[in-house]
Design a protein around this motif. Structure first.
Motif, PDB file in Angstrom:
ATOM      1  N   TRP A 224       0.700  -0.814  -0.102  1.00 38.93           N
ATOM      2  CA  TRP A 224      -0.014  -0.119   0.044  1.00 38.93           C
ATOM      3  C   TRP A 224       0.834   1.353   0.022  1.00 38.93           C
ATOM      4  O   TRP A 224       2.120   0.932  -0.315  1.00 38.93           O
ATOM      5  CB  TRP A 224      -0.955   0.142   1.345  1.00 38.93           C
ATOM      6  CG  TRP A 224      -0.598   0.479   2.474  1.00 38.93           C
ATOM      7  CD1 TRP A 224      -0.236   1.851   3.047  1.00 38.93           C
ATOM      8  CD2 TRP A 224       0.234  -0.365   3.850  1.00 38.93           C
ATOM      9  NE1 TRP A 224       0.246   1.996   4.925  1.00 38.93           N
ATOM     10  CE2 TRP A 224       0.458   0.860   5.084  1.00 38.93           C
ATOM     11  CE3 TRP A 224       0.331  -1.704   3.787  1.00 38.93           C
ATOM     12  CZ2 TRP A 224       0.970   0.295   5.070  1.00 38.93           C
ATOM     13  CZ3 TRP A 224       1.601  -1.985   4.971  1.00 38.93           C
ATOM     14  CH2 TRP A 224       1.425  -1.111   5.738  1.00 38.93           C
ATOM     15  N   ARG A 225       0.910   2.214  -0.476  1.00 32.42           N
ATOM     16  CA  ARG A 225       0.775   3.735  -0.296  1.00 32.42           C
ATOM     17  C   ARG A 225       0.127   4.464   0.470  1.00 32.42           C
ATOM     18  O   ARG A 225      -0.705   4.665   0.252  1.00 32.42           O
ATOM     19  CB  ARG A 225       1.047   4.718  -1.674  1.00 32.42           C
ATOM     20  CG  ARG A 225       1.882   3.474  -2.717  1.00 32.42           C
ATOM     21  CD  ARG A 225       1.428   4.367  -3.898  1.00 32.42           C
ATOM     22  NE  ARG A 225       2.039   5.430  -3.772  1.00 32.42           N
ATOM     23  CZ  ARG A 225       2.651   6.401  -5.073  1.00 32.42           C
ATOM     24  NH1 ARG A 225       2.715   6.350  -6.119  1.00 32.42           N
ATOM     25  NH2 ARG A 225       3.625   7.415  -4.621  1.00 32.42           N
ATOM     26  N   GLY A 250      -2.304  -2.320 -10.907  1.00 31.77           N
ATOM     27  CA  GLY A 250      -2.247  -1.333 -10.239  1.00 31.77           C
ATOM     28  C   GLY A 250      -2.715  -0.754  -8.718  1.00 31.77           C
ATOM     29  O   GLY A 250      -2.461  -1.916  -7.982  1.00 31.77           O
ATOM     30  N   ARG A 251      -3.791   0.185  -8.724  1.00 30.60           N
ATOM     31  CA  ARG A 251      -4.267   0.361  -7.687  1.00 30.60           C
ATOM     32  C   ARG A 251      -5.275   0.938  -7.255  1.00 30.60           C
ATOM     33  O   ARG A 251      -5.946   1.041  -8.397  1.00 30.60           O
ATOM     34  CB  ARG A 251      -2.973   1.779  -7.131  1.00 30.60           C
ATOM     35  CG  ARG A 251      -1.558   1.350  -7.074  1.00 30.60           C
ATOM     36  CD  ARG A 251      -1.037   2.827  -6.368  1.00 30.60           C
ATOM     37  NE  ARG A 251      -0.922   3.822  -7.758  1.00 30.60           N
ATOM     38  CZ  ARG A 251      -0.956   5.290  -7.578  1.00 30.60           C
ATOM     39  NH1 ARG A 251      -0.273   5.529  -6.268  1.00 30.60           N
ATOM     40  NH2 ARG A 251      -0.911   5.706  -8.118  1.00 30.60           N
ATOM     41  N   ARG A 283       9.151   1.628 -10.958  1.00 23.75           N
ATOM     42  CA  ARG A 283       9.444   2.994 -10.027  1.00 23.75           C
ATOM     43  C   ARG A 283       8.882   3.562  -9.690  1.00 23.75           C
ATOM     44  O   ARG A 283       8.930   3.723  -8.458  1.00 23.75           O
ATOM     45  CB  ARG A 283      10.816   3.262 -11.059  1.00 23.75           C
ATOM     46  CG  ARG A 283      11.831   3.968  -9.810  1.00 23.75           C
ATOM     47  CD  ARG A 283      13.334   4.644 -11.064  1.00 23.75           C
ATOM     48  NE  ARG A 283      14.064   3.204 -11.248  1.00 23.75           N
ATOM     49  CZ  ARG A 283      14.694   3.417 -12.833  1.00 23.75           C
ATOM     50  NH1 ARG A 283      15.081   4.873 -13.149  1.00 23.75           N
ATOM     51  NH2 ARG A 283      14.929   2.312 -12.877  1.00 23.75           N
ATOM     52  N   ASP A 284       7.680   4.400  -9.877  1.00 26.46           N
ATOM     53  CA  ASP A 284       7.172   6.004  -9.216  1.00 26.46           C
ATOM     54  C   ASP A 284       5.989   5.222  -8.220  1.00 26.46           C
ATOM     55  O   ASP A 284       6.188   5.739  -7.557  1.00 26.46           O
ATOM     56  CB  ASP A 284       6.768   6.505  -9.989  1.00 26.46           C
ATOM     57  CG  ASP A 284       5.483   5.922 -11.216  1.00 26.46           C
ATOM     58  OD1 ASP A 284       5.923   4.981 -11.460  1.00 26.46           O
ATOM     59  OD2 ASP A 284       4.510   6.563 -10.978  1.00 26.46           O
ATOM     60  N   ALA A 289       6.630   3.060  -1.355  1.00 28.32           N
ATOM     61  CA  ALA A 289       5.410   2.328  -1.090  1.00 28.32           C
ATOM     62  C   ALA A 289       5.978   1.052   0.621  1.00 28.32           C
ATOM     63  O   ALA A 289       6.652   1.224   0.304  1.00 28.32           O
ATOM     64  CB  ALA A 289       5.166   1.186  -2.191  1.00 28.32           C
ATOM     65  N   PHE A 290       5.151   0.817   1.159  1.00 30.56           N
ATOM     66  CA  PHE A 290       4.847  -0.404   2.032  1.00 30.56           C
ATOM     67  C   PHE A 290       4.591  -1.439   1.282  1.00 30.56           C
ATOM     68  O   PHE A 290       3.555  -1.970   0.834  1.00 30.56           O
ATOM     69  CB  PHE A 290       4.308  -0.002   3.593  1.00 30.56           C
ATOM     70  CG  PHE A 290       4.320   1.151   3.940  1.00 30.56           C
ATOM     71  CD1 PHE A 290       5.301   1.474   4.340  1.00 30.56           C
ATOM     72  CD2 PHE A 290       4.083   2.206   3.884  1.00 30.56           C
ATOM     73  CE1 PHE A 290       6.852   2.372   4.715  1.00 30.56           C
ATOM     74  CE2 PHE A 290       3.974   3.757   4.597  1.00 30.56           C
ATOM     75  CZ  PHE A 290       5.032   3.309   5.206  1.00 30.56           C
ATOM     76  N   TRP A 291       5.661  -3.239   1.521  1.00 28.58           N
ATOM     77  CA  TRP A 291       4.964  -4.165   0.901  1.00 28.58           C
ATOM     78  C   TRP A 291       4.779  -4.951   2.187  1.00 28.58           C
ATOM     79  O   TRP A 291       5.136  -5.372   3.343  1.00 28.58           O
ATOM     80  CB  TRP A 291       6.760  -4.586   0.487  1.00 28.58           C
ATOM     81  CG  TRP A 291       7.197  -3.458  -0.833  1.00 28.58           C
ATOM     82  CD1 TRP A 291       8.143  -3.049  -0.628  1.00 28.58           C
ATOM     83  CD2 TRP A 291       6.191  -3.362  -1.605  1.00 28.58           C
ATOM     84  NE1 TRP A 291       8.653  -1.756  -1.752  1.00 28.58           N
ATOM     85  CE2 TRP A 291       7.347  -1.960  -2.381  1.00 28.58           C
ATOM     86  CE3 TRP A 291       5.259  -4.036  -2.748  1.00 28.58           C
ATOM     87  CZ2 TRP A 291       6.876  -1.536  -3.493  1.00 28.58           C
ATOM     88  CZ3 TRP A 291       4.639  -2.960  -3.224  1.00 28.58           C
ATOM     89  CH2 TRP A 291       6.108  -2.230  -4.572  1.00 28.58           C
ATOM     90  N   VAL A 292       3.731  -5.761   1.461  1.00 27.38           N
ATOM     91  CA  VAL A 292       2.985  -6.895   2.627  1.00 27.38           C
ATOM     92  C   VAL A 292       3.130  -8.543   1.613  1.00 27.38           C
ATOM     93  O   VAL A 292       3.792  -8.666   0.407  1.00 27.38           O
ATOM     94  CB  VAL A 292       1.719  -7.197   2.415  1.00 27.38           C
ATOM     95  CG1 VAL A 292       1.842  -5.140   3.222  1.00 27.38           C
ATOM     96  CG2 VAL A 292       1.066  -6.802   1.349  1.00 27.38           C
TER      97      VAL A 292
END
Length: 643
Positions: A224-225, A250-251, A283-284, A289-292
């Motif tokens: 998530w961002r 995507g988001r 990259r952008d 981001a945080f990764w899970v």
């Protein structure tokens, strides 16, 4: 011996009522039949149309007042769906196994997935719409045409009040466009089209199609961002699994309430990773981001899918607990090529792997349109499923010489001009002799084999690094010409049951020809002598105990009217066809792994050509758990089948 004889005898002789299994035993969970997404609505009176419900697919097993509710992955969610149980407990004094969807209905009369999620937790009334039936009072109905199964189901459910939690899913024959327009006008998700004469098959098929009014997709959350102020969540980063890789899609940043965001972030915080699980991320997007761990599945609406496979204008609808993350793939409409086996793509794949594909348009199977380039595309589609059975195992190639399938030959070691993506070397056998071998490590090796006009890949039952310790046993059921495939299926089931009584779990492989391989994975501890001796003893014991069906001698004369249980594939240096390998047979058939439950609904061993097999490889693995089985061929097990 008594246990084995009893297992065989119960298959041959009808039992007296006093010996029979209780009439109303609770049915066991079975694999669901799944729909293929379609962009067109079929026409004609051989199709029926139903509403596509927006809920949880469920399987309900009933025996009298005993009820079990299972999710699509076989999890028991009876307690979660208590509100639908009262009607189900009163449905029958016998037993049934039903297929359907559990839904919540909003004020507009639409099935509402978000409301369903709330309803499960809050205990609000839900409904179970049942649209198919597996069995009734112990009678298997999966081979019965769909239209007849629906009639049986409708009679069972009967007329019910609209407020009843149990409902029958009605259908319309033909007029699919009118049904679709009505669903779209009412704001519903879409329709399901089904062939009225189809059997129930526990797999994804084209006899059931889904046509969506809205665009909706399940995706796995990979990160998530954060919001611009650094607190809370701005958007979820989503992906799907494609050929074993976690692919960025995507988001989604809309469709949440603030309370919902907080709950989701709390779940994500427990799954934090230092690096992304995605194969790659723009990259952008990755910068903030945080990764899970990719363990949570979200459902979203979206406007379109871009050329690079990302979703545009996505809106969050809810989390799904009934889907395994690794089963979530991008849901694209199917085309008539079976699984998108584009020969142009095949040529591009070969080039990318460094294999020069000569004559890519050459027809490999006479009477078909299957070219060499098609085969490259096929192996690219199934590589993730095939390579675990093939990688680093000594192998033999079955190659074609004159392009008519009549003059093939086995190649067991390197020949001049062989592509470098196939590897060759030597190993020492148990008897001390050196053996020249071939092996493959990756897709490039498979494509190299295609370039050499390889039609079949046959493998040893061991890794080349541990050549003295087999990792599997194969019982190849080879029937006499006059026998029906039903006889072969029964034999395979008998072998499975007998192996099971001595603690060995097995999996069925359609050979792509006329037989079935019963495959038994092993922890590599017993050597080849022990394994081959056990397999021979097992085959001879069946031939002795049931001589009217089985023979352990490969002589064609002795096989008449019976099945040869080929144990000879279990010696060091002997090979058996690799799962997912093409076969050197008319039509371009494939050796395909299946489940025991779906085997009963198949009518031949060559049921899959390359197009059907490639499509199948996109779905759930029929041999789930095969490589995790921890079973050893112990001395005790070996002694059970000693003559």
């Amino acid at each position: 011996m008594p246990a084995i004889k009893a297992a065989l005898r119960k298959k041959r002789s009808p039992r007296r009522d006093s010996e029979s299994i209780p009439k109303h035993i609770l049915p066991s969970f079975r694999s669901f039949q799944l729909c293929t997404l379609s962009g067109t609505i079929p026409t004609g009176e051989d199709w029926l149309f139903e509403m596509k419900f927006d809920g949880y697919r469920a399987q309900v097993a009933i025996s009298g007042s005993e009820v079990r509710v299972y999710t699509r992955n076989g999890h028991d969610w009876t307690d979660q769906f208590k509100t639908i149980l009262p009607s189900l407990k009163k449905l029958t004094k016998g037993s049934v196994l039903l297929d359907g969807e559990i839904v919540a209905i909003d004020k507009a009369g639409r099935t509402n997935f978000s409301m369903l999620k709330t309803g499960i937790a809050a205990g609000i009334p839900l409904k179970f719409y049942t649209f198919d039936i597996f069995e009734k009072d112990g009678e298997d109905l999966t081979k019965t045409p769909l239209i007849e199964r629906k009639a049986i189901l409708e009679e069972l459910i009967g007329e019910r009040d609209a407020d009843d939690s149990l409902q029958y899913s009605h259908h319309v024959i033909d007029n699919g466009k009118s049904v679709f327009d009505a669903m779209a006008a009412g704001g519903h998700e879409g329709i399901i089209a089904k062939r009225i004469d189809s059997r129930y098959v526990g797999d994804r098929t084209k006899s059931w199609l889904k046509i969506k009014c809205t665009k909706r997709q399940e995706l796995v959350i990979g990160g998530w961002r954060p919001s611009d102020n650094g607190r809370g969540m701005a958007s979820l980063i989503l992906g799907t699994y494609e050929k074993g890789q976690f692919v960025y899609r995507g988001r989604v940043g809309t469709g949440f309430s603030e309370a919902m965001k907080d709950k989701i972030v709390a779940q994500l915080e427990k799954r934090r990773l230092a690096k992304p699980a995605f194969a790659s991320v723009p990259r952008d997007i990755a910068r903030k981001a945080f990764w899970v761990k990719p363990e949570l599945v979200a459902e979203v609406d979206y406007a379109e899918i871009t050329a690079d496979g990302s979703l545009r204008h996505a809106s969050f609808q809810g989390l799904r607990a009934d889907k395994e993350p690794t089963q979530v793939m991008l849901d694209m409409p199917a085309d008539d090529s079976g699984a998108g086996l584009d020969p142009v793509v095949g040529v591009e794949i070969a080039q990318a792997l460094g294999v020069k594909l000569s004559n890519p348009d050459k027809i490999i199977y006479p009477g078909t349109a299957i070219t060499k380039a098609h085969l490259v595309a096929y192996y690219a589609a199934v590589a993730d499923r095939m390579l675990p059975h093939l990688k680093d195992r000594p192998l033999s190639l079955v190659r074609d010489t004159n392009n008519d399938l009549r003059k093939t030959f086995f190649q067991k070691h390197a020949l001049a001009g062989m592509p470098k993506t196939l590897h060759d070397g030597e190993l020492t056998k148990m008897k001390g002799t050196e053996s020249r071998i071939l092996w493959i490590e990756d897709l490039a090796g498979l494509v190299g084999g295609v370039q050499m006009n390889t039609l079949e890949f046959h493998v040893w039952g061991c890794d080349r690094h541990e050549p003295d310790l087999p990792e599997r046993m194969v019982f190849d059921i080879d029937p006499d010409e006059g026998l029906d495939f039903g006889d072969v299926k029964q034999a395979a089931t008998d072998i499975r049951d007998i192996l099971g009584t001595i603690g060995l779990k097995s999996w069925p492989l359609l050979s792509g020809g006329k037989g079935i391989h019963v495959v038994v994975p092993l922890v590599p501890e017993a050597d080849w002598n022990a394994v081959k001796e056990f397999c021979q003893d097992f085959a001879e014991l069946l031939a002795k105990t049931d001589p009217h069906r089985f023979v352990a001698n490969m002589s064609k004369a002795r096989r008449k009217g019976r099945m040869f249980l080929d144990y000879l594939r279990n010696g060091q240096g002997s090979t058996a066809v690799c799962p997912w390998s093409m076969r050197a047979r008319a039509g371009g058939t494939v050796a395909v792994p299946v489940t025991w439950s779906e085997l009963d609904g198949l009518d031949r061993a060559n049921a899959f050509d390359i197009f059907a097999a490639a499509e199948r490889a996109r779905g759930q693995d029929a041999w789930t758990g095969y490589f995790e089985v921890d079973q050893v061929l112990t001395d005790r097990v070996r002694q059970v089948v000693k003559r």
